[in-house]
Design an enzyme around this catalytic site. Structure first.
Site, mmCIF file in Angstrom:
data_model
loop_
_atom_site.group_PDB
_atom_site.id
_atom_site.type_symbol
_atom_site.label_atom_id
_atom_site.label_comp_id
_atom_site.label_asym_id
_atom_site.label_seq_id
_atom_site.Cartn_x
_atom_site.Cartn_y
_atom_site.Cartn_z
ATOM 1 N N ASP A 315 -2.568 0.012 9.470
ATOM 2 C CA ASP A 315 -2.730 -0.210 8.037
ATOM 3 C C ASP A 315 -3.845 0.732 7.572
ATOM 4 O O ASP A 315 -4.647 1.202 8.383
ATOM 5 C CB ASP A 315 -3.103 -1.669 7.783
ATOM 6 C CG ASP A 315 -3.400 -1.937 6.325
ATOM 7 O OD1 ASP A 315 -2.627 -1.494 5.469
ATOM 8 O OD2 ASP A 315 -4.446 -2.564 6.044
ATOM 9 N N ASP A 507 -5.886 -5.664 8.900
ATOM 10 C CA ASP A 507 -6.973 -6.616 8.658
ATOM 11 C C ASP A 507 -6.678 -7.604 7.554
ATOM 12 O O ASP A 507 -7.354 -8.614 7.450
ATOM 13 C CB ASP A 507 -8.271 -5.873 8.310
ATOM 14 C CG ASP A 507 -8.274 -5.367 6.879
ATOM 15 O OD1 ASP A 507 -7.223 -4.880 6.427
ATOM 16 O OD2 ASP A 507 -9.318 -5.463 6.215
ATOM 17 N N ASP A 511 -1.113 -8.378 6.148
ATOM 18 C CA ASP A 511 -0.760 -7.725 7.410
ATOM 19 C C ASP A 511 -0.213 -8.723 8.416
ATOM 20 O O ASP A 511 0.338 -8.321 9.449
ATOM 21 C CB ASP A 511 -1.989 -7.036 8.021
ATOM 22 C CG ASP A 511 -2.469 -5.867 7.176
ATOM 23 O OD1 ASP A 511 -1.628 -5.216 6.544
ATOM 24 O OD2 ASP A 511 -3.688 -5.618 7.156
#
Length: 643
Positions: A315, A507, A511
């Site tokens: 990410d 995080d 996600d």
């Protein structure tokens, strides 16, 4: 008392030693027949118990190595080597004791977290907050949000809180692995599990005990300790071939020599303790070492998976970037004033969990703008937030999402290091908040290290706009960037990426689906109760990507040690069996020699507790050629909405 506890903890060893001693005494007194009857009866009971356990395991779908031990015990009894048979029983029960001892040694760092969990909190009475240290001691589970607590010198912080004292120093090594104490200023967050320094401080609880950082870590540790099946499966891969080879060698020795005792002499050296013990001990050592480094792995299967990782997906927001965007410009439209635009946007962003929202709120607070409450608010995953503020509908989010609600929205021109949060009020475009986020200093080095260590494919999966994502990808060294993804699209991409296994690092709350779907989900700096931390297989307690490299390195070292220990046990056993085929090793001697093989295997498996220091620190000079450190320090862009 210590010896009594050992006797009580290992009854199989105690009873076997007593029986073996009695049989030897009877032999010395000239009563071998009585001793033989006692030995045969005892071993028969042990074989029956072992067979019952084997049947139970087979019904559960687990075929192990106990068959070798059973055949060895029956064979030695059949040829009259009942002393050797008793030693095999002692070896098997002693092997379980050795495994327990080594496991407790390997689990020491995990247990340290559990043993020091805070149980009492000193709660200050409201009327006494300013002038008194008189407290009411309560069980930590009874502390509520908003309570003011007194933390005395060297005490453990019981719940997450905000520091009220001017400053304080805390040892957070059990949470983060960082050995140096950290200093917090008034208003800073203090995590449960940290150890207070030399002066008493006050904190205001912001979470209950069950939701606090330390208790969440304890829950993760319990989950890691309770995961044993994957560890056993590693050794079971060798069970069938090792059993087959052992029986073939024993049968061949019998056929060539014509002596049934040769069959027993070979099988005594084929007992499976090295295989049964080596893998669990090594994997427990790896879990312990990772916990000490600030990385919680949820079981042995996770260690094996991360050791074999061949692809990595990241990410962007809060993972590759620092996740603390700063407001750098306010561009208004339709006669909105800058402060009005920021106040409305920050008031709406109170109801968002994304780090971009935090940046906007911080900017409003730094300007002294009062945040308004909302009568209704909702967050649209990956798009933005909608809130009714003082009777006005305020929308903050991505340009496409805001444009769908306010057709007069105009896209802003941004530098590559900037991102924008678009704002609409009552269906009219109100302006753009321009923010900048910085890539993590270590991000480029981490990407380079992974690429240089057999991670063949590295990609970025983000909900941010394409130009922003491409810019960050270029700065950290990731060429394959998939941008403007919704959570289901992230999951679909993670499911199809090759080669496998794939590791996903993120995080945020959004996600969580892709972390759960990946072969290995890694949550960065998870604050205990986040959905990402719950869904992930690995939780990195320190807010640094360097720990990702350490996690991969620990996983690989642990798997190498486990496999090496297994092969050492197999190699020594097969070598000794070949010697025993010649008749040079009697059954009794073989049983004793096999105990030495067990001990050597366990001692080697304990090497998983130690290993090389953080590989990223030792290779920094090598990585600097692949990743420009100056470029890595440049500000990174940030897209609006939830990533």
């Amino acid at each position: 008392m210590r010896y009594l506890r050992v006797v009580w903890r290992y009854p199989a060893i105690t009873s076997t030693v007593l029986v073996l001693g009695s049989v030897l005494l009877l032999l010395a007194l000239g009563s071998p027949t009585v001793g033989q009857v006692i030995a045969i009866g005892y071993v028969a009971v042990f074989v029956t118990w072992t067979l019952a356990r084997m049947v139970r395991d087979v019904l559960r779908g687990h075929v192990g190595l106990d068959i070798l031990a059973v055949v060895a015990m029956v064979a030695t009894l059949a040829v009259g080597e009942y002393i050797a048979s008793l030693i095999i029983v002692l070896m098997l029960s002693g092997g379980e004791a050795l495994e327990d001892f080594a496991g407790r040694r390997a689990r020491r760092d995990l247990s340290a977290l559990l043993d020091r969990s805070p149980r009492i909190a000193h709660v200050l009475v409201a009327a006494q907050l300013a002038e008194s240290d008189e407290v009411t001691d309560l069980p930590v589970d009874e502390v509520t949000v908003g309570d003011v607590l007194l933390i005395r010198p060297a005490e453990i912080v019981p719940v997450d809180g905000v520091l009220l004292t001017e400053s304080g120093t805390f040892d957070e090594s059990s949470l983060t692995g960082e050995s140096m104490p950290v200093t917090r200023e008034a208003g800073g967050e203090v995590l449960s599990g940290a150890i207070n320094g030399s002066r008493a401080v006050r904190i205001r609880a912001v979470r209950r005990s069950a939701d606090s950082q330390y208790q969440q870590i304890v829950a993760l540790v319990h989950a890691a300790e309770d995961s044993h099946a994957p560890v056993v499966r590693l050794a079971d891969r060798f069970a069938v071939p090792f059993t087959a080879v052992s029986l073939v060698l024993a049968s061949t020795a019998w056929a060539i020599s014509g002596e049934a005792t040769r069959f027993a002499e070979v099988l005594v050296l084929a007992t499976p303790c090295p295989l049964l013990i080596a893998a669990p001990v090594a994997f427990l050592g790896g879990l312990s070492r990772a916990a000490k480094a600030g990385v919680i792995m949820k079981g042995g299967a996770v260690i094996e998976q991360i050791a074999r990782v061949r692809a990595a997906a990241f990410d962007k927001t809060g993972t590759l970037t620092q996740g603390r965007p700063e407001l750098v410009d306010i561009r208004t439209a339709n006669a909105f004033a800058p402060d009005e635009l920021l106040q409305l946007a920050a008031s709406a962003e109170q109801y968002s969990t994304h780090v971009l929202a935090e940046g906007i709120r911080r900017a409003a607070e730094s300007r002294g703008l009062e945040l308004r409450g909302a009568t209704e608010a909702r967050e649209e995953a990956t798009n933005g937030v909608v809130a009714d503020i003082d009777g006005r509908e305020v929308v903050v989010g991505k340009p496409a999402y805001v444009a769908a609600l306010a057709p007069d929205t105009v896209r802003a021109t941004l530098d590559s290091s900037q991102a924008a949060a678009y704002v609409a009020v009552d269906g009219r475009f109100a302006g753009v908040l321009v923010l900048a986020d910085h890539p993590r200093r270590e991000a480029a080095a981490v990407v380079s290290w992974l690429r240089a260590h057999e991670v063949d494919r590295i990609v970025m999966l983000t909900g941010d706009v394409g130009t922003t994502a491409q810019s960050v990808g270029h700065q950290v060294g990731i060429a394959e960037v998939h941008a403007e993804l919704l959570p289901p699209e992230k999951v679909a991409l993670a499911a199809t990426l090759q080669p496998r296994p794939i590791m996903m690092v993120g995080d945020g709350v959004n996600d969580a689906p892709v972390l759960a779907a990946a072969d290995i989900g890694v949550a960065m700096g998870a604050k205990g109760a986040t959905a990402a931390g719950d869904a992930a297989d690995i939780v990195i307690l320190v807010d640094s990507l360097e720990k990702l490299v350490e996690a991969v390195s620990i996983g690989r070292h642990t798997l190498r040690v486990a496999l090496a220990a297994i092969w050492i046990g197999i190699g020594l056993s097969v070598g000794l069996m070949l010697v025993a085929m010649t008749g040079l090793i009697p059954s009794l001697v073989g049983a004793l020699v096999q105990e030495a093989v067990d001990l050597a295997t366990i001692l080697y498996a304990l090497r998983a507790l130690n290993g090389p220091s953080s590989p990223l620190r030792t290779e920094t000079s090598d990585l600097s050629g692949d990743a420009d450190p100056d470029r890595a320090r440049q500000p990174g862009p940030r897209a609006s909405g939830v990533t």
